[in-house]
Design a protein around this motif. Structure first.
Motif, PDB file in Angstrom:
ATOM      1  N   MET A  72      38.868  41.103  96.989  1.00  0.00           N
ATOM      2  CA  MET A  72      37.749  41.566  97.782  1.00  0.00           C
ATOM      3  C   MET A  72      36.720  40.431  97.831  1.00  0.00           C
ATOM      4  SD  MET A  72      35.161  44.773  96.844  1.00  0.00           S
ATOM      5  CE  MET A  72      36.543  45.833  96.583  1.00  0.00           C
ATOM      6  N   SER A  73      36.181  40.169  99.008  1.00  0.00           N
ATOM      7  CA  SER A  73      35.179  39.108  99.140  1.00  0.00           C
ATOM      8  C   SER A  73      33.869  39.539  98.500  1.00  0.00           C
ATOM      9  CB  SER A  73      34.954  38.771 100.612  1.00  0.00           C
ATOM     10  OG  SER A  73      34.206  39.792 101.246  1.00  0.00           O
ATOM     11  N   GLU A  74      33.041  38.561  98.144  1.00  0.00           N
ATOM     12  CA  GLU A  74      31.742  38.864  97.538  1.00  0.00           C
ATOM     13  C   GLU A  74      30.869  39.666  98.495  1.00  0.00           C
ATOM     14  OE1 GLU A  74      27.927  36.323  96.172  1.00  0.00           O
ATOM     15  OE2 GLU A  74      29.793  35.852  95.086  1.00  0.00           O
ATOM     16  N   LYS A  75      30.941  39.367  99.780  1.00  0.00           N
ATOM     17  CA  LYS A  75      30.143  40.098 100.780  1.00  0.00           C
ATOM     18  C   LYS A  75      30.537  41.571 100.817  1.00  0.00           C
ATOM     19  CE  LYS A  75      28.890  40.237 105.601  1.00  0.00           C
ATOM     20  NZ  LYS A  75      29.531  40.475 106.858  1.00  0.00           N
ATOM     21  N   VAL A  76      31.836  41.844 100.854  1.00  0.00           N
ATOM     22  CA  VAL A  76      32.325  43.230 100.874  1.00  0.00           C
ATOM     23  C   VAL A  76      31.960  43.937  99.574  1.00  0.00           C
ATOM     24  CG1 VAL A  76      34.413  44.667 100.952  1.00  0.00           C
ATOM     25  CG2 VAL A  76      34.146  42.753 102.535  1.00  0.00           C
ATOM     26  N   LEU A  77      32.094  43.240  98.459  1.00  0.00           N
ATOM     27  CA  LEU A  77      31.736  43.817  97.162  1.00  0.00           C
ATOM     28  C   LEU A  77      30.258  44.212  97.142  1.00  0.00           C
ATOM     29  CD1 LEU A  77      32.402  44.567  94.246  1.00  0.00           C
ATOM     30  CD2 LEU A  77      32.063  42.157  93.628  1.00  0.00           C
ATOM     31  N   LYS A  78      29.385  43.312  97.589  1.00  0.00           N
ATOM     32  CA  LYS A  78      27.943  43.625  97.642  1.00  0.00           C
ATOM     33  C   LYS A  78      27.685  44.835  98.534  1.00  0.00           C
ATOM     34  CE  LYS A  78      25.849  39.132  96.749  1.00  0.00           C
ATOM     35  NZ  LYS A  78      25.050  38.027  97.307  1.00  0.00           N
ATOM     36  N   GLU A  79      28.336  44.888  99.683  1.00  0.00           N
ATOM     37  CA  GLU A  79      28.146  46.017 100.603  1.00  0.00           C
ATOM     38  C   GLU A  79      28.550  47.332  99.948  1.00  0.00           C
ATOM     39  OE1 GLU A  79      30.457  44.879 104.017  1.00  0.00           O
ATOM     40  OE2 GLU A  79      28.892  43.519 104.765  1.00  0.00           O
ATOM     41  N   GLN A  80      29.667  47.338  99.246  1.00  0.00           N
ATOM     42  CA  GLN A  80      30.125  48.564  98.585  1.00  0.00           C
ATOM     43  C   GLN A  80      29.183  48.972  97.455  1.00  0.00           C
ATOM     44  OE1 GLN A  80      34.264  48.344  97.522  1.00  0.00           O
ATOM     45  NE2 GLN A  80      34.920  48.197  99.647  1.00  0.00           N
ATOM     46  N   ILE A  81      28.681  47.997  96.713  1.00  0.00           N
ATOM     47  CA  ILE A  81      27.738  48.289  95.631  1.00  0.00           C
ATOM     48  C   ILE A  81      26.445  48.862  96.198  1.00  0.00           C
ATOM     49  CG2 ILE A  81      26.270  47.236  93.867  1.00  0.00           C
ATOM     50  CD1 ILE A  81      28.680  45.336  93.287  1.00  0.00           C
ATOM     51  N   VAL A  82      25.908  48.229  97.231  1.00  0.00           N
ATOM     52  CA  VAL A  82      24.660  48.717  97.836  1.00  0.00           C
ATOM     53  C   VAL A  82      24.854  50.123  98.382  1.00  0.00           C
ATOM     54  CG1 VAL A  82      23.039  48.381  99.752  1.00  0.00           C
ATOM     55  CG2 VAL A  82      23.665  46.445  98.303  1.00  0.00           C
ATOM     56  N   LYS A  83      26.002  50.411  98.962  1.00  0.00           N
ATOM     57  CA  LYS A  83      26.274  51.759  99.478  1.00  0.00           C
ATOM     58  C   LYS A  83      26.215  52.787  98.342  1.00  0.00           C
ATOM     59  CE  LYS A  83      29.640  54.487 102.018  1.00  0.00           C
ATOM     60  NZ  LYS A  83      30.952  54.512 102.661  1.00  0.00           N
ATOM     61  N   ILE A  84      26.819  52.477  97.217  1.00  0.00           N
ATOM     62  CA  ILE A  84      26.826  53.415  96.090  1.00  0.00           C
ATOM     63  C   ILE A  84      25.410  53.608  95.542  1.00  0.00           C
ATOM     64  CG2 ILE A  84      27.572  53.749  93.691  1.00  0.00           C
ATOM     65  CD1 ILE A  84      30.257  52.456  94.535  1.00  0.00           C
ATOM     66  N   ILE A  85      24.679  52.518  95.301  1.00  0.00           N
ATOM     67  CA  ILE A  85      23.349  52.685  94.706  1.00  0.00           C
ATOM     68  C   ILE A  85      22.345  53.279  95.692  1.00  0.00           C
ATOM     69  CG2 ILE A  85      23.725  50.966  92.907  1.00  0.00           C
ATOM     70  CD1 ILE A  85      22.029  48.994  94.455  1.00  0.00           C
ATOM     71  N   SER A  86      22.602  53.126  96.985  1.00  0.00           N
ATOM     72  CA  SER A  86      21.714  53.724  97.988  1.00  0.00           C
ATOM     73  C   SER A  86      21.961  55.215  98.151  1.00  0.00           C
ATOM     74  CB  SER A  86      21.902  53.037  99.344  1.00  0.00           C
ATOM     75  OG  SER A  86      21.532  51.681  99.280  1.00  0.00           O
ATOM     76  N   ASN A  87      23.179  55.661  97.857  1.00  0.00           N
ATOM     77  CA  ASN A  87      23.546  57.062  98.078  1.00  0.00           C
ATOM     78  C   ASN A  87      23.537  57.920  96.823  1.00  0.00           C
ATOM     79  OD1 ASN A  87      23.947  56.811 100.873  1.00  0.00           O
ATOM     80  ND2 ASN A  87      25.962  55.926 100.536  1.00  0.00           N
ATOM     81  N   HIS A  88      23.201  57.335  95.692  1.00  0.00           N
ATOM     82  CA  HIS A  88      23.169  58.084  94.434  1.00  0.00           C
ATOM     83  C   HIS A  88      21.832  57.827  93.755  1.00  0.00           C
ATOM     84  CE1 HIS A  88      27.467  57.821  95.277  1.00  0.00           C
ATOM     85  NE2 HIS A  88      27.521  59.007  94.693  1.00  0.00           N
ATOM     86  N   GLY A 146      41.260  51.552  92.407  1.00  0.00           N
ATOM     87  CA  GLY A 146      41.581  50.136  92.248  1.00  0.00           C
ATOM     88  C   GLY A 146      41.007  49.565  90.954  1.00  0.00           C
ATOM     89  N   THR A 147      41.283  48.294  90.738  1.00  0.00           N
ATOM     90  CA  THR A 147      40.774  47.623  89.548  1.00  0.00           C
ATOM     91  C   THR A 147      39.287  47.360  89.694  1.00  0.00           C
ATOM     92  OG1 THR A 147      41.288  45.445  90.442  1.00  0.00           O
ATOM     93  CG2 THR A 147      42.989  46.502  89.107  1.00  0.00           C
ATOM     94  N   SER A 148      38.618  47.190  88.583  1.00  0.00           N
ATOM     95  CA  SER A 148      37.178  46.949  88.625  1.00  0.00           C
ATOM     96  C   SER A 148      36.900  45.573  89.230  1.00  0.00           C
ATOM     97  CB  SER A 148      36.582  47.049  87.226  1.00  0.00           C
ATOM     98  OG  SER A 148      37.070  46.017  86.403  1.00  0.00           O
ATOM     99  N   GLN A 149      35.759  45.465  89.876  1.00  0.00           N
ATOM    100  CA  GLN A 149      35.299  44.224  90.493  1.00  0.00           C
ATOM    101  C   GLN A 149      33.950  43.886  89.877  1.00  0.00           C
ATOM    102  OE1 GLN A 149      37.046  42.550  93.137  1.00  0.00           O
ATOM    103  NE2 GLN A 149      38.647  43.960  92.515  1.00  0.00           N
ATOM    104  N   GLU A 150      33.694  42.612  89.664  1.00  0.00           N
ATOM    105  CA  GLU A 150      32.454  42.203  89.001  1.00  0.00           C
ATOM    106  C   GLU A 150      31.690  41.242  89.900  1.00  0.00           C
ATOM    107  OE1 GLU A 150      32.017  41.726  84.532  1.00  0.00           O
ATOM    108  OE2 GLU A 150      32.225  39.648  85.220  1.00  0.00           O
ATOM    109  N   LEU A 151      30.398  41.536  90.051  1.00  0.00           N
ATOM    110  CA  LEU A 151      29.494  40.676  90.806  1.00  0.00           C
ATOM    111  C   LEU A 151      28.502  40.073  89.817  1.00  0.00           C
ATOM    112  CD1 LEU A 151      28.423  39.668  93.567  1.00  0.00           C
ATOM    113  CD2 LEU A 151      27.022  41.751  93.641  1.00  0.00           C
ATOM    114  N   ILE A 152      28.517  38.768  89.670  1.00  0.00           N
ATOM    115  CA  ILE A 152      27.593  38.080  88.771  1.00  0.00           C
ATOM    116  C   ILE A 152      26.471  37.488  89.610  1.00  0.00           C
ATOM    117  CG2 ILE A 152      27.334  36.215  87.082  1.00  0.00           C
ATOM    118  CD1 ILE A 152      30.330  36.666  86.401  1.00  0.00           C
ATOM    119  N   LEU A 153      25.266  37.832  89.254  1.00  0.00           N
ATOM    120  CA  LEU A 153      24.101  37.385  90.045  1.00  0.00           C
ATOM    121  C   LEU A 153      23.310  36.324  89.324  1.00  0.00           C
ATOM    122  CD1 LEU A 153      23.204  40.978  91.102  1.00  0.00           C
ATOM    123  CD2 LEU A 153      24.183  39.236  92.553  1.00  0.00           C
TER     124      LEU A 153
END
Length: 140
Positions: free
Chosen positions: A1-17, A133-140
């Motif tokens: 998964m690309s970093e851009k897609v990963l960020k989008e999925q993370i933002v979707k989860i934190i925005s909706n919960h 799926g397997t876990s994905q990690e975003l390091i900032l």
């Protein structure tokens, strides 16, 4: 998964919960509690009272962990684990921006001096159980 897609999925989860678990450090041990979270992109904010033990804990050690997203619907529910640094924000602009009428149960409005927000700047965000799926990690 690309970093851009990963960020989008993370933002979707934190925005909706909005409800999640905030863990801080108390006497060198985790101390967890449910909190309400808001976000600007990947940065999280949670309202709190200035006179709480979590303020003391964060002043001593700003490292926190947050869990957001799991809905208990099954093994494939996506959620995020956020590790980051918390800071106390009491600017009137931020207090007004995140004010919600439900806060009136604890505060006398956005001008209440005891009403502050914790800002959590993520350092690592892990996306887990994303469609099994397997876990994905975003390091900032």
């Amino acid at each position: 998964m690309s970093e851009k897609v990963l960020k989008e999925q993370i933002v979707k989860i934190i925005s909706n919960h909005r409800t999640g678990v905030l863990s801080s450090i108390e006497n060198n041990k985790p101390h967890s509690r449910y909190m309400t979270f808001y976000n600007e992109g990947l940065t999280l904010f949670t309202p709190t009272n200035m006179d709480t033990e979590k303020i003391d804990e964060i002043e001593k050690n700003p490292s926190v962990s947050i869990l957001l997203g799991y809905e208990d619907k099954g093994l494939e529910d996506a959620y995020v684990e956020v590790s980051g640094k918390a800071s106390i924000k009491d600017s009137q602009a931020i207090k007004t921006q995140f004010w919600n009428a439900s806060f009136s149960n604890w505060f006398n409005g956005p001008d209440d001096p005891n009403y502050v927000l914790l800002q959590i700047q993520p350092e690592v965000i892990r996306l887990l159980n994303n469609h099994g799926g397997t876990s994905q990690e975003l390091i900032l």
